[in-house]
Design an enzyme around this catalytic site. Structure first.
Site, PDB file in Angstrom:
ATOM      1  N   ASP A 149      48.303  43.444  36.174  1.00  0.00           N
ATOM      2  CA  ASP A 149      48.482  44.819  35.621  1.00  0.00           C
ATOM      3  C   ASP A 149      50.000  45.442  36.232  1.00  0.00           C
ATOM      4  O   ASP A 149      50.506  46.238  35.523  1.00  0.00           O
ATOM      5  CB  ASP A 149      47.612  45.699  36.151  1.00  0.00           C
TER       6      ASP A 149
ATOM      7  N   TYR B 162      40.787  49.904  31.853  1.00  0.00           N
ATOM      8  CA  TYR B 162      40.635  50.392  33.218  1.00  0.00           C
ATOM      9  C   TYR B 162      41.555  51.711  33.825  1.00  0.00           C
ATOM     10  O   TYR B 162      42.589  51.752  32.977  1.00  0.00           O
ATOM     11  CB  TYR B 162      40.873  49.338  33.943  1.00  0.00           C
TER      12      TYR B 162
HETATM   13 NI    NI Z   1      36.140  45.924  37.950  1.00  0.00          NI
END
Ligand code: NI
Length: 654
Positions: free
Chosen positions: A311, A395
């Site tokens: 990420d 996320y």
């Molecule tokens: Ni997770």
């Protein structure tokens, strides 16, 4: 305290630029203008990186207001027509292009398309492609506008057809209505491989139809039938304002002093951390930031085995930052830092309220009651919090630095958002994940973070020790077998790393300075104290073990090199592996009394729970950086009692 914009601008004008200040909007615009004079970049270059090139350490450490330190911008640009990648160095003092280097065999992090500045436009184009619509129809999906396609890095499994192309995998979900949680309905078995340079579909992969899960998974307030009614307000008030002062990017809080920085790749960067001790600012950390992170998944079916997202290096956590809201993300007397960011064409702008800074009460700092004389001394702990939040697809991550009155620092990541969801047919119980709703599976996965800590414990020459607690052998000196002691081993070269956590040895590591001694005559040190940690469950020959070698050990160290910044190398996107830490350490440099850089890896093992659905309560993971013989005694004795009751004598009731 929400600083009024006008006040902020007025303050900014008065503060001289520091060599570590991130690039301003004006500097980004100027750097891009100069870079574009390089004809190699073509007519429509895309910019992956535009950052301040940090000056030499010596120049920063010797800097005094008014000194001139060369101001340079470092850029990574892509010519989307031929896929060539260039690293450019621009002087912001003379407006010259100092260097332009063609970098071969790499792919820059995610930047989308040569026409679209916004992935949503690109997504819309894919959703209405006739081949894609046909795949949707096979699944009974008739309205492509309700489909969501999240671009994921494609990893590198050595597929010949992918070589030299800049690709991403589009993973698909479908909303029931325009604004519900689309992740509740994964379109299993359908992926779109996207050619990012051409802004077109490279391949549609259909692994077979799996029914769309039937239920909603909504968390938004408008879907909540009722709210609990027994909550009374909590208000944080600091009637005299916070105890910190901010000058430009410099922060002073009690005895701490530090500088706040930011990059699109790393997000928050903390520089030049010192703690004042007996009237002297003692250095601890020259630079600290997340160097890389990766989320490898553990399901082998369809193309889920390709899920291993960096990420930071493949996406850019700093680019995906949130603008924070007072009273929601942050409570109390908040100081916000804005950051300068840019779009793929290099156009710069300010993103407001990205970094949040405030003070928090943190319970008891220290306490003792002397029963014989009826005296209690107690002090309340307070911590300075510097943080930001980022959204990467489904996320959310919050990255938090905490500074405490006793000289400790905690680094913490808060994980929340929606777990990555896939679908299985009715009555199938998946082996490598958890059914979180009927036909919805969240696969087992892990989150690894590597934090680069350019330590500076009372100076630049530092050494690293591993400290285990061991059971002493039974002997004449230990007849009762109760003795245990500390075994301290110097880790004197790069090949001594990586080291792994060992909770049964109560293992930690210290960074010591042999030329600075504490009251007891020992070298001063700070320790790296592990928190939760884990190792990968992937096989040693799995692709990710090479691509993210930094997760195969916890404690790494190298001798400082200004170009060694990222644990998985500069260009992890589609990289086959072997870059970064393993490569740099192959020189096996000596690390005793050297300018040492620590790279600490910590992992969070995520076996999803039903409680993680449809939105995940925050999970916390991190580690600590604590003084260990750095001070001569508890450095927080001079914290005053918070009220007269807190140093009670005789009759006083606390
Ligand atoms: Ni997770």
């Amino acid at each position: 305290m929400v600083v009024d914009d006008k006040v902020k601008e007025a303050v900014a004008e008065e503060v001289a630029q520091h060599p570590l200040d991130p690039l301003s909007v004006e500097e980004i615009d100027r750097a891009v203008g100069i870079a574009k004079t390089d004809t190699h970049l073509g007519e429509t270059p895309l910019f992956e990186t535009i950052v301040m090139r940090e000056p030499d350490k010596e120049q920063v450490l010797n800097y005094q207001t008014g000194n001139h330190v060369p101001r340079e911008a470092f850029l990574v640009a892509l010519n989307p027509k031929n896929g060539e990648v260039y690293e450019l160095l621009v002087s912001l003092d003379t407006d010259e292009l100092l260097e332009s280097k063609h970098i071969t065999g790499v792919q820059p992090a995610f930047i989308f398309g040569d026409q679209e500045t916004n992935f949503l436009e690109f997504e819309s184009k894919i959703k209405h492609d006739t081949r894609f619509v046909a795949a949707l129809n096979r699944r009974g999906i008739t309205n492509p506008d309700l489909v969501m396609i999240d671009p994921w890095p494609i990893s590198n499994f050595g597929n010949k057809s992918e070589e030299g192309k800049r690709l991403a995998v589009g993973r698909c979900w479908v909303r029931r209505e325009r604004t519900d949680n689309g992740y509740a309905r994964p379109i299993e078995g359908l992926s779109v491989i996207i050619d990012l340079n051409k802004s077109e579909i490279f391949e549609i992969q259909d692994f077979g139809v799996v029914p769309i899960p039937p239920e909603d998974g909504n968390y938004a307030a408008r879907y909540q039938e009722s709210f609990r009614t027994d909550l009374k307000p909590i208000e944080i008030t600091q009637p005299e304002g916070p105890s910190f002062t901010v000058t430009g990017n410099e922060v002073k809080w009690q005895k701490w002093q530090l500088r706040v920085g930011y990059t699109p790749r790393e997000g928050l960067v903390i520089h030049n951390v010192t703690y004042e001790d007996q009237g002297k600012a003692r250095p601890i950390l020259y630079r600290g930031a997340l160097s890389e992170m990766v989320v490898p998944y553990g399901d082998p079916t369809n193309d889920h085995y390709k899920k291993q997202v960096f990420d930071s290096g493949e996406v850019g956590i700093g680019k995906c930052a949130n603008s924070l809201e007072l009273g929601c993300d942050c409570l109390g007397e908040i100081y916000y830092f804005d950051v300068s960011l840019y779009d793929i064409t290099g156009k710069a702008g300010i993103q407001k309220n990205v970094i949040c800074m405030h003070e928090e009460d943190f319970g008891v700092l220290w306490k003792h009651t002397d029963n014989r004389i009826g005296e209690t001394e107690v002090r309340r702990s307070r911590r300075l919090v510097v943080s930001f939040f980022t959204t990467v697809g489904n996320y959310e991550y919050g990255f938090f630095w905490y500074f405490y009155q006793d000289g400790s620092i905690d680094y913490q990541v808060k994980l929340t958002g929606v777990v990555n969801s896939s679908a299985v047919p009715p009555n199938v119980k998946p082996k490598n994940g958890t059914l979180v709703a009927p036909q919805v599976v969240a696969h087992n996965h892990q989150h690894y973070f590597n934090v680069r800590l350019d330590m500076m414990v009372d100076g630049q020459q530092n050494s690293v020790y591993e400290v285990d607690t061991v059971r002493d052998p039974i002997s004449a000196d230990n007849q009762h077998g109760n003795a245990f002691s500390v075994k301290k081993t110097v880790l004197s070269e790069e090949n001594d790393f990586p080291r792994k956590v060992d909770p049964f040895a109560a293992r930690y590591w210290t960074v010591a300075n042999h030329s600075s001694h504490n009251y007891m005559g020992e070298p001063v040190s700070y320790k790296i104290a592990p928190g939760e940690n884990v190792l990968p469950f992937h096989h040693d020959d799995a692709v990710i073990m090479k691509r993210a070698a930094f997760m195969t050990g916890h404690m790494w160290a190298t001798e400082y090199d200004r170009d060694e910044m990222f644990a998985a190398g500069n260009y992890p996107n589609q990289h086959a592996g072997g870059d970064g830490l393993p490569k740099w350490m192959s020189g096996n440099r000596n690390l005793e009394d050297k300018d040492v850089v620590i790279w600490y890896t910590f992992g969070h093992n995520h076996i999803p729970r039903l409680e993680d659905w449809p939105v995940m309560p925050v999970a916390y993971t991190g580690f600590s950086i604590r003084p260990s013989g750095f001070f001569d005694r508890n450095p927080a004795l001079d914290v005053p009692p918070s009220s007269a009751h807190c140093n009670c004598q005789g009759e006083c009731k606390c």
